[in-house]
Scaffold this active site. Structure first.
Site, PDB file in Angstrom:
ATOM      1  N   ARG A  78       0.919  -1.247   0.053  1.00  0.00           N
ATOM      2  CA  ARG A  78      -0.163   0.004  -0.120  1.00  0.00           C
ATOM      3  C   ARG A  78       1.078   1.307  -0.063  1.00  0.00           C
ATOM      4  NH1 ARG A  78      -4.769  -0.353   4.489  1.00  0.00           N
ATOM      5  NH2 ARG A  78      -5.147   1.535   3.412  1.00  0.00           N
ATOM      6  N   CYS A 136      -1.445   6.262   9.242  1.00  0.00           N
ATOM      7  CA  CYS A 136      -1.842   4.751   8.372  1.00  0.00           C
ATOM      8  C   CYS A 136      -2.649   5.063   7.462  1.00  0.00           C
ATOM      9  CB  CYS A 136      -2.272   3.836   9.481  1.00  0.00           C
ATOM     10  SG  CYS A 136      -3.376   4.130  10.623  1.00  0.00           S
TER      11      CYS A 136
END
Length: 190
Positions: free
Chosen positions: A93, A146
């Site tokens: 990611r 995050c």
């Protein structure tokens, strides 16, 4: 005490909210989850729903939250204060190879990738304090983020386990960062 039976991701966020932000002096996370506790012959006592409120009332204290606004950071402070960003999401990611939740893949430019899964040993417990201290990024100003501010708390908890200074939490994280198409997005390795 928090346990979410696995990677302690939500438990870490609960710990951060109570210990780091609200200033509670005694918040704990069950390392390895309930299964480790039970394997060590730890006692559990099931309570009926009406017993939970009596149990909670019996343990009530005079503690009041003392919110620490220095434990978190928003976009304005992030832009003004800078510091080293640490991304807790999976490396794929971070590199922009996949993004299962947000409409844009990648990371905030200048961030380092430290996937929160790297905080755990093969048995599902946190690595030793020495092992964590050797692998966690260190700088004078650290800010953890995050996708939505949950797994970043796992990294912050890892800093606590390692006995290191705690990073601030960029609460809005990647999901907020990409709301404005004018903000830069980086892809590839850190």
């Amino acid at each position: 005490m928090f346990d979410d039976q696995g990677g302690r991701l939500a438990a870490a966020r609960g710990w951060w909210m109570l210990a780091c932000w609200a200033g509670h002096p005694d918040v704990r996370v069950l390392d390895g989850g309930i299964q480790v506790w039970q394997a060590a012959a730890g006692e559990t006592v099931p309570l009926a729903p009406n017993e939970v409120s009596r149990e909670a009332a019996a343990g009530a204290t005079a503690w009041q939250p003392d919110y620490h606004d220095t434990a978190w950071i928003g976009l304005e402070r992030l832009a003004a204060e800078g510091g080293q960003l640490i991304d807790a999401r999976a490396a794929s990611r971070f590199r922009g190879e996949e993004e299962p939740l947000d409409p844009v893949a990648g990371h905030i430019p200048g961030a380092l990738c430290h996937p929160c899964a790297d905080n755990l040993a093969a048995d599902g417990r946190f690595q030793s304090p020495a092992a964590l201290a050797a692998t966690l990024p260190q700088a004078e100003w650290l800010t953890a983020y995050c996708g939505s501010g949950v797994t970043a708390c796992h990294n912050i908890l890892a800093y606590a386990v390692a006995g290191l200074a705690l990073p601030r939490l960029y609460v809005g994280s990647w999901s907020e960062w990409i709301e404005d198409a004018g903000r830069p997005v980086a892809t590839g390795p850190a």
